[in-house]
Design a protein around this motif. Structure first.
Motif, PDB file in Angstrom:
ATOM      1  N   TYR A 139      41.285  11.569  11.417  1.00 53.18           N
ATOM      2  CA  TYR A 139      41.494  10.290  12.116  1.00 53.18           C
ATOM      3  C   TYR A 139      42.830  10.297  12.868  1.00 53.18           C
ATOM      4  O   TYR A 139      42.933   9.804  13.983  1.00 53.18           O
ATOM      5  N   ALA A 143      43.489   9.915  16.961  1.00 50.80           N
ATOM      6  CA  ALA A 143      44.417   8.951  17.569  1.00 50.80           C
ATOM      7  C   ALA A 143      45.436   9.677  18.445  1.00 50.80           C
ATOM      8  O   ALA A 143      45.697   9.273  19.585  1.00 50.80           O
ATOM      9  N   TYR A 149      38.553   4.914  19.422  1.00 50.19           N
ATOM     10  CA  TYR A 149      37.734   4.547  18.265  1.00 50.19           C
ATOM     11  C   TYR A 149      36.965   5.755  17.742  1.00 50.19           C
ATOM     12  O   TYR A 149      36.729   6.732  18.446  1.00 50.19           O
ATOM     13  N   HIS A 171      36.934  -1.867  11.603  1.00 48.84           N
ATOM     14  CA  HIS A 171      38.291  -2.109  11.109  1.00 48.84           C
ATOM     15  C   HIS A 171      39.249  -1.119  11.745  1.00 48.84           C
ATOM     16  O   HIS A 171      38.835  -0.068  12.238  1.00 48.84           O
ATOM     17  N   ARG A 172      40.534  -1.447  11.684  1.00 42.63           N
ATOM     18  CA  ARG A 172      41.531  -0.550  12.241  1.00 42.63           C
ATOM     19  C   ARG A 172      42.043   0.407  11.180  1.00 42.63           C
ATOM     20  O   ARG A 172      42.264   0.032  10.035  1.00 42.63           O
ATOM     21  N   GLU A 174      45.218   2.715  10.352  1.00 41.76           N
ATOM     22  CA  GLU A 174      46.609   2.907  10.789  1.00 41.76           C
ATOM     23  C   GLU A 174      46.936   4.388  10.669  1.00 41.76           C
ATOM     24  O   GLU A 174      47.417   4.850   9.639  1.00 41.76           O
ATOM     25  N   GLY A 180      47.090   3.739  16.341  1.00 38.88           N
ATOM     26  CA  GLY A 180      45.959   3.704  15.414  1.00 38.88           C
ATOM     27  C   GLY A 180      44.629   3.902  16.097  1.00 38.88           C
ATOM     28  O   GLY A 180      44.544   4.321  17.258  1.00 38.88           O
ATOM     29  N   TRP A 182      40.332   2.415  15.990  1.00 38.13           N
ATOM     30  CA  TRP A 182      39.282   1.536  15.456  1.00 38.13           C
ATOM     31  C   TRP A 182      38.199   2.382  14.827  1.00 38.13           C
ATOM     32  O   TRP A 182      37.845   3.446  15.346  1.00 38.13           O
ATOM     33  N   GLU A 183      37.658   1.907  13.715  1.00 32.49           N
ATOM     34  CA  GLU A 183      36.538   2.577  13.048  1.00 32.49           C
ATOM     35  C   GLU A 183      35.311   1.660  13.075  1.00 32.49           C
ATOM     36  O   GLU A 183      35.411   0.489  12.702  1.00 32.49           O
ATOM     37  N   HIS A 290      34.315  -2.417  21.162  1.00 35.31           N
ATOM     38  CA  HIS A 290      35.739  -2.095  21.048  1.00 35.31           C
ATOM     39  C   HIS A 290      36.571  -2.986  21.955  1.00 35.31           C
ATOM     40  O   HIS A 290      37.622  -3.504  21.566  1.00 35.31           O
ATOM     41  N   ASP A 294      39.359  -5.279  20.424  1.00 35.95           N
ATOM     42  CA  ASP A 294      40.725  -4.894  20.746  1.00 35.95           C
ATOM     43  C   ASP A 294      41.411  -5.999  21.531  1.00 35.95           C
ATOM     44  O   ASP A 294      42.594  -6.254  21.356  1.00 35.95           O
ATOM     45  N   ALA A 297      42.536  -8.547  19.030  1.00 33.56           N
ATOM     46  CA  ALA A 297      43.356  -8.082  17.891  1.00 33.56           C
ATOM     47  C   ALA A 297      44.826  -8.419  18.115  1.00 33.56           C
ATOM     48  O   ALA A 297      45.268  -8.571  19.229  1.00 33.56           O
TER      49      ALA A 297
END
Ligand code: ZN
Length: 297
Positions: A139, A143, A149, A171-172, A174, A180, A182-183, A290, A294, A297
């Motif tokens: 992950y 990023a 994402y 969810h994000r 980090e 970060g 997004w998942e 997304h 986003d 967010a």
């Protein structure tokens, strides 16, 4: 006409865009595995026609090596209004790679996709959901490589050592040097009724063993913006055959026959189930979800 009302719940639709013939031939060790397969053009035609009929747009997570084998196909997907994401380049499990090898695979896929479409993918789906607990460094690499994402978390009991989703909702994470990721998890039905079972309802492998009403109920209860994952081979109008070379051994042929049988089961069910889902749910690409999330967010 509540079927077409604006209040339909939303699911995220994706296609893991790969050449089944390349993958099955490599799996059985056939010498011609990296030649372009005979099915992807036909499968793409059928899939784009069906998505158009259903007024559904999808994210196509494109595998780099499949795109290079069929360089003419991506333009048609883009022209039909679908989003282009990234499925990596060589379709090797993430947990068998080092972080450097994983980054190299991402860059190779992205370079192919950019060259063929002029677009930079911002979403990623791991081959066979292969980000495990021990390879969740992936992950951070995503990023750092500029992805916005990931759509690889799939809380399926069939996946050993899977990275555990903290929630079924988007969810994000980090991770990475900044910003970060997004998942967006794949749809899984967590049902109390059958002893707290988790039933994967997001893909055609499972659709072939579940009745349509159960799939629709499972997707309704799978949580907000749950993800569907499909493959071009599931929309092939003709039965899948691996077409091994004359030099293939009996063992290779037997292995290929087993894979053909498994995939043909999914292929028979996928178009009908997707039509039933599209009547009940709004289907949108991941990138659209997304942007919505986003932005808020
Ligand atoms: Zn794949």
């Amino acid at each position: 006409m509540n079927e077409v009302s604006a209040t339909r719940p939303t699911l995220l639709l994706s296609i893991d865009y790969e050449d089944w013939h390349q993958l099955v031939r490599r799996r059985v060790g056939a010498s011609n595995w990296d030649e372009p397969g005979p099915g992807l053009t036909r499968q793409t035609d059928a899939l784009l026609t069906l998505l158009d009929e259903l007024h559904a747009r999808a994210t196509f997570f494109v595998l780099g090596m499949a795109a290079r084998a069929h360089p003419e196909l991506l333009d048609r997907i883009v022209a039909a209004g679908h989003e282009i994401g990234c499925h990596g380049d060589a379709h090797l499990p993430v947990h068998t790679q080092t972080p450097d090898e994983f980054a190299t695979d991402l860059r190779a896929a992205r370079a192919t996709i950019e060259q063929l479409t002029g677009r930079t993918p911002v979403g990623y789906r791991a081959p066979a959901f292969s980000i495990t607990k021990d390879s969740d460094w992936a992950y951070g690499v995503l990023a750092d490589e500029g992805f916005a994402y990931d759509a690889s978390q799939h809380d399926s009991p069939a996946l050993r050592d899977r990275a555990q989703a903290s929630t079924t909702a988007p969810h994000r994470l980090e991770v990475g040097r900044d910003g970060g990721l997004w998942e967006f998890p794949v749809a899984v039905w967590h049902t109390d009724r059958i002893g707290g079972m988790r039933i994967p309802v997001g893909g055609a492998s499972y659709w072939q063993v579940l009745p349509t009403p159960a799939i629709l109920k499972g997707l309704t209860e799978a949580g907000p913006l749950a993800g569907l994952y499909l493959h071009p081979n599931e929309f092939d109008p003709v039965p899948l055959r691996a077409h091994l070379p004359d030099t293939a051994t009996p063992k290779q042929r037997a292995h290929a026959t087993l894979r053909e049988a498994q995939r043909n089961g999914a292929r028979r069910r996928a178009p009908g189930v997707l039509k039933a889902i599209a009547r009940k749910f709004e289907l949108i690409p991941y990138g659209e979800a997304h942007e919505r999330l986003d932005g808020s967010a």
